[in-house]
Every structure is written in C-alpha cells, then in structure tokens.
Design an enzyme around this catalytic site. Structure first.
Site, PDB file in Angstrom:
ATOM      1  N   ILE A 154      41.021  51.838  56.527  1.00 42.90           N
ATOM      2  CA  ILE A 154      41.142  51.776  57.975  1.00 42.90           C
ATOM      3  C   ILE A 154      41.541  53.150  58.522  1.00 42.90           C
ATOM      4  O   ILE A 154      42.665  53.620  58.303  1.00 42.90           O
ATOM      5  CB  ILE A 154      42.152  50.685  58.396  1.00 42.90           C
ATOM      6  N   GLU A 361      30.567  52.462  59.660  1.00 43.04           N
ATOM      7  CA  GLU A 361      29.937  51.874  60.858  1.00 43.04           C
ATOM      8  C   GLU A 361      28.527  51.362  60.531  1.00 43.04           C
ATOM      9  O   GLU A 361      27.612  51.412  61.358  1.00 43.04           O
ATOM     10  CB  GLU A 361      29.935  52.873  62.014  1.00 43.04           C
TER      11      GLU A 361
HETATM   12  C1  FAD Z   1      35.851  57.709  55.682  1.00 40.55           C
HETATM   13  C2  FAD Z   1      35.761  56.224  55.942  1.00 40.55           C
HETATM   14  C3  FAD Z   1      36.356  55.690  57.083  1.00 40.55           C
HETATM   15  C4  FAD Z   1      36.296  54.307  57.328  1.00 40.55           C
HETATM   16  N1  FAD Z   1      36.933  53.795  58.433  1.00 40.55           N
HETATM   17  C5  FAD Z   1      36.931  52.440  58.650  1.00 40.55           C
HETATM   18  C6  FAD Z   1      37.640  51.858  59.756  1.00 40.55           C
HETATM   19  O1  FAD Z   1      38.234  52.563  60.576  1.00 40.55           O
HETATM   20  N2  FAD Z   1      37.652  50.497  59.876  1.00 40.55           N
HETATM   21  C7  FAD Z   1      37.007  49.683  59.009  1.00 40.55           C
HETATM   22  O2  FAD Z   1      37.062  48.459  59.169  1.00 40.55           O
HETATM   23  N3  FAD Z   1      36.313  50.206  57.935  1.00 40.55           N
HETATM   24  C8  FAD Z   1      36.260  51.551  57.752  1.00 40.55           C
HETATM   25  N4  FAD Z   1      35.576  52.094  56.673  1.00 40.55           N
HETATM   26  C9  FAD Z   1      34.885  51.203  55.767  1.00 40.55           C
HETATM   27  C10 FAD Z   1      33.370  51.188  55.989  1.00 40.55           C
HETATM   28  O3  FAD Z   1      33.071  50.618  57.225  1.00 40.55           O
HETATM   29  C11 FAD Z   1      32.727  50.428  54.826  1.00 40.55           C
HETATM   30  O4  FAD Z   1      32.885  51.256  53.684  1.00 40.55           O
HETATM   31  C12 FAD Z   1      31.244  50.134  55.054  1.00 40.55           C
HETATM   32  O5  FAD Z   1      31.094  49.149  56.052  1.00 40.55           O
HETATM   33  C13 FAD Z   1      30.561  49.648  53.785  1.00 40.55           C
HETATM   34  O6  FAD Z   1      31.299  48.635  53.153  1.00 40.55           O
HETATM   35  P1  FAD Z   1      31.665  48.763  51.594  1.00 40.55           P
HETATM   36  O7  FAD Z   1      32.215  50.127  51.372  1.00 40.55           O
HETATM   37  O8  FAD Z   1      32.500  47.600  51.226  1.00 40.55           O
HETATM   38  O9  FAD Z   1      30.276  48.700  50.853  1.00 40.55           O
HETATM   39  P2  FAD Z   1      29.435  47.371  50.495  1.00 40.55           P
HETATM   40  O10 FAD Z   1      29.224  46.547  51.700  1.00 40.55           O
HETATM   41  O11 FAD Z   1      30.031  46.737  49.299  1.00 40.55           O
HETATM   42  O12 FAD Z   1      28.053  48.034  50.102  1.00 40.55           O
HETATM   43  C14 FAD Z   1      27.818  48.667  48.842  1.00 40.55           C
HETATM   44  C15 FAD Z   1      26.349  49.089  48.798  1.00 40.55           C
HETATM   45  O13 FAD Z   1      25.509  47.923  48.918  1.00 40.55           O
HETATM   46  C16 FAD Z   1      24.605  48.094  49.997  1.00 40.55           C
HETATM   47  N5  FAD Z   1      24.376  46.822  50.682  1.00 40.55           N
HETATM   48  C17 FAD Z   1      25.294  45.886  51.061  1.00 40.55           C
HETATM   49  N6  FAD Z   1      24.703  44.858  51.684  1.00 40.55           N
HETATM   50  C18 FAD Z   1      23.376  45.153  51.740  1.00 40.55           C
HETATM   51  C19 FAD Z   1      22.220  44.490  52.265  1.00 40.55           C
HETATM   52  N7  FAD Z   1      22.305  43.329  52.925  1.00 40.55           N
HETATM   53  N8  FAD Z   1      21.017  45.081  52.092  1.00 40.55           N
HETATM   54  C20 FAD Z   1      20.886  46.281  51.458  1.00 40.55           C
HETATM   55  N9  FAD Z   1      21.945  46.951  50.942  1.00 40.55           N
HETATM   56  C21 FAD Z   1      23.167  46.394  51.090  1.00 40.55           C
HETATM   57  C22 FAD Z   1      25.270  49.099  50.931  1.00 40.55           C
HETATM   58  O14 FAD Z   1      24.309  49.752  51.752  1.00 40.55           O
HETATM   59  C23 FAD Z   1      25.966  50.020  49.959  1.00 40.55           C
HETATM   60  O15 FAD Z   1      25.053  50.994  49.515  1.00 40.55           O
HETATM   61  C24 FAD Z   1      35.608  53.464  56.427  1.00 40.55           C
HETATM   62  C25 FAD Z   1      34.978  54.024  55.296  1.00 40.55           C
HETATM   63  C26 FAD Z   1      35.040  55.386  55.050  1.00 40.55           C
HETATM   64  C27 FAD Z   1      34.377  55.946  53.829  1.00 40.55           C
END
Ligand code: FAD
Length: 387
Positions: A154, A361
């Site tokens: 977050i 995002e």
């Molecule tokens: C620097 C940074 C700041 C952030 N700030 C915030 C914040 O302020 N608030 C907040 O809530 N979150 C925040 N995040 C989290 C970020 O929003 C999530 O990392 C992002 O939404 C992806 O979720 P995940 O990392 O769990 O990956 P996952 O959802 O587990 O995805 C892993 C991989 O699978 C792929 N994938 C997943 N589902 C599908 C699908 N249906 N079709 C094809 N491919 C798919 C993805 O594209 C990715 O390559 C931040 C992340 C970072 C790195």
C-alpha cells in the site's frame, strides 16, 4: 520537446499548468531526487510543497492539464509522481465523488493541500488483480462496521493519515459484495509495517503492509453505496491509471532526451554514435513511440474533458505508454553503455521505476483483459453452461 503547446495544441490554461509543474520539478524535485532514492526517504516536505503549488488538486484544471502535470513530475521523479497518482487519483477523487458531505469536508481540503496524506488499500496477499477475491471482511455491527484483514504494497500506507479500505461483505458476491470505508489511520486495531525487502524502484515512496484486527468505524464512513465498492475502486483506478500513463510519458521523454544528447556527443570509430544506423534507428523508434503514447494519453484525457466515457481509451493509453516507456528506458541504458550502469545518471532509476508502472493500477495483462472485453462485448449466445 521544442514547442509542446503548439505541437500538441494545448490551450493556454493547460500549458500554464504544464509549465508550473515543470518549474516545480526542476526547482524542488531535481536537487533531491537522487539522494531520496538512495536513502529510500519519503519527504513530507515535498508533499506540502506540492499541495502549496496547487499540483495535488489543481483548481479548475482539465484532465488533460492533470496529465501534463504527471508527465512533467514523472520526467524527474517517479516516486513523487506515484505519490500524486495515489493521493489525487485513488484517494481524493473517490472522496470528492462518493463520500458523504461530512467526510468530504473533513478530508478533501487537507488532502488537496498536502497537510494530510491518503492511501488506498485494495491489494491483499491472495488478491491482486482479482479484486473479487479479497478476503478482508466487513461486518455490520449496530451503527458501526468491523474490518478484519490484511493489505500489502500500500503506497503511503505507513505515512497516511487516512485510508480508503476495501473489503468483502459477502465472499459469494465477489466484486458485487465489495464496500469501501474511510478509516483514519489512528483507529485502534490497525498495524502498519514497511513492506519487507528493498524495493526495485519507487524507493522514495512509502510502501506498507497493513493489518486490520477488529477495526471499528461508523457505517457513515462508507464511500459510495452499499455493495458498490467495486465501482468506487474502478472510478479511482481510471483516474490513477491515466496518471500512471502520463507519468510513463515523462520517463520516456527523459530517456529519449538523454539518449539524443549522448548520441550527438559520444564518438566511437571516429564518428558520433548517433550516426551509426542502428543507433539512429533506435532513437527514431523511441521518438515515434513517445509521440504515439502521448496522443493516446491526450486522447483519453480529452474524451473525459468532453464528457465522454474514456474507460477503453484509458486502458489503451496505460498499456501502450507504460510498455513503450519500459522499452525506452532499456534502450537508453544500452545506448549509454557502461555509464548508465550506476546512479550517476538517472537512467537506471527510470528503468527501476518504470517497471512498476506496468504492474500497479492493473497490470499490462489486465489492461488487455479490459480492452478485449470491451471489444468483444457480452457473449449473447452463452447457453452451454460454460463460464
Ligand atoms: C510500487 C507499487 C505500489 C503499489 N501501490 C499500491 C497501492 O497503493 N494500493 C494497492 O491496493 N495496491 C498497490 N500495489 C499493488 C498492485 O496494485 C498489484 O501488485 C497489482 O494489482 C497486481 O497484483 P499482484 O501483484 O498480486 O499480481 P497478480 O494479480 O497475482 O498477477 C500476477 C501475474 O498474473 C497476471 N494475471 C493475473 N490475472 C490475470 C488475468 N485474468 N489474465 C492474464 N494475466 C493475469 C498478471 O498480469 C501478473 O503478470 C502496488 C504495487 C507496486 C509494485
């Protein structure tokens, strides 16, 4: 860019915001950015100065002007641009649009002025892209709700005064069961810790994991209608996504400008390296892709400024602009050779920062999912029990 306003047909009021942001980036951010990145230092002072300059919630500004601000800040400091996307896009925009008057009055001006910091808590260990899979629970109890769960990654989480927390009222309903509550960060039951490990990029940002154990807030703190938390999240994400895409333009531009200057001055085999066809072609592609990305971002902003739906255009802009900027940052490092391999130059920081723009995002894949759904529409013939 020789004459941005003329080439991209910017109205004078939008150009004035762009110049104000460029001035701020040059005078306030540029002298600090390398040390802040090295030391992993979040700056409350920068937040206050962003607010005082009117750059968090630029009064009367079009969405295009806000994109120009993000491009200018992003060209110098990815961490500060990331802060802006969260504070303005994911927190302030939903509060201004969906919060009851009392909450709006309590928080909107302070967030805009940078005297309060906000965070948006969506992501969980088991629910990133799949918001419907959130496990944080929201349980009604009299006039209150009780929140239990865990959030990760977050931005601003450890420094925020106020959190927008999303959770599930009924797991079976998935996205149709989500609600969003405004939670002051000093509410009992909240634990905040820095994310473990050192981040690849955005090192001057604050990234926290949050635990909610029996966190009680009034039902009146709900942002948006009952079970409409997904709409609140999407509203914030659309705003934030375009800010991310515009920030990618800034990184792309910075990488291109540095590469052109270097290709003109560096000589090998008796000539400027830019005069080798392979180097010149790389510069030509970087420039073309920046122009294409910028038109996508401006198009998405202008649609909303004209009162038209821009969800498809925002996803297209985010997908293309962030991927193009990542490619540009990689190319800029290759083109500079060994001298880009340390933080004497900002290129390695741009490269470390820009990767996150393709993840948060909504990852690039998720933008493609949104675009494909929008292109295909609902399957009217679905009658075979498939899902
Ligand atoms: C620097 C940074 C700041 C952030 N700030 C915030 C914040 O302020 N608030 C907040 O809530 N979150 C925040 N995040 C989290 C970020 O929003 C999530 O990392 C992002 O939404 C992806 O979720 P995940 O990392 O769990 O990956 P996952 O959802 O587990 O995805 C892993 C991989 O699978 C792929 N994938 C997943 N589902 C599908 C699908 N249906 N079709 C094809 N491919 C798919 C993805 O594209 C990715 O390559 C931040 C992340 C970072 C790195």
């Amino acid at each position: 860019m020789e004459n941005y306003a003329r080439e991209y047909d910017l109205p004078p009021e939008d150009e004035a915001w762009r110049l104000a942001a460029a001035q701020f980036a040059g005078a306030v951010l540029a002298p600090l950015v390398r040390d802040a990145d090295r030391e992993g230092r979040f700056s409350h002072d920068v937040v206050g100065r962003l607010g005082a300059a009117g750059l968090i919630d630029p009064a009367g500004a079009s969405l295009l002007a806000r994109c120009l601000i993000a491009e200018e800040i992003g060209a110098v400091d990815g961490s500060t641009r990331g802060f802006l996307a969260v504070q303005a896009g994911l927190v302030l925009a939903p509060i201004k649009t969906f919060a009851p008057a009392a909450l709006r009055e309590a928080w909107a001006d302070r967030l805009a002025a940078g005297t309060a910091i906000g965070a948006c808590a969506l992501t969980e260990p088991e629910a990133g892209s799949d918001l419907g899979g959130m496990r944080t629970t929201i349980r009604a109890d009299g006039e209150d709700v009780v929140i239990d769960g865990q959030k990760v990654w977050i931005t601003n989480g450890g420094v925020a005064d106020v959190l927008l927390v999303f959770g599930q009222t009924d797991a079976a309903l998935r996205t149709r069961g989500l609600e969003c509550y405004l939670v002051p960060s000093d509410t009992p039951g909240i634990t905040r810790e820095p994310m473990p490990g050192k981040e690849l990029g955005h090192r001057a940002s604050d990234h926290a994991q949050l635990r909610f154990e029996g966190v009680r807030v009034p039902r009146a703190n709900r942002i948006g209608e009952a079970c409409k938390g997904f709409d609140v999240a999407m509203h914030g994400l659309e705003d934030g996504r375009l800010n991310v895409a515009a920030g990618a333009l800034g990184i792309h531009r910075a990488c291109l400008q540095a590469s052109i200057a270097f290709a003109r001055s560096r000589r090998q085999f008796g000539k400027r390296i830019g005069d080798f066809q392979q180097v010149g072609a790389t510069l030509a592609d970087m420039d073309t892709e920046l122009r294409a990305a910028r038109l996508l971002v401006h198009h998405a902003a202008r649609l909303q400024d004209r009162g038209l739906d821009n969800a498809h255009a925002v996803s297209a802009a985010k997908l293309y602009a962030t991927e193009a900027a990542l490619k540009a940052a990689t190319n800029a490092i290759q083109l500079h050779g060994s001298r880009a391999y340390s933080d004497e130059l900002p290129l390695e920081r741009h490269w470390r920062d820009v990767i996150a723009l393709t993840i948060y995002e909504g990852t690039s894949n998720i933008q493609r999912v949104i675009l494909a759904r929008s292109l295909l529409g609902k399957d009217q013939g679905k009658s075979d029990g498939g899902n």
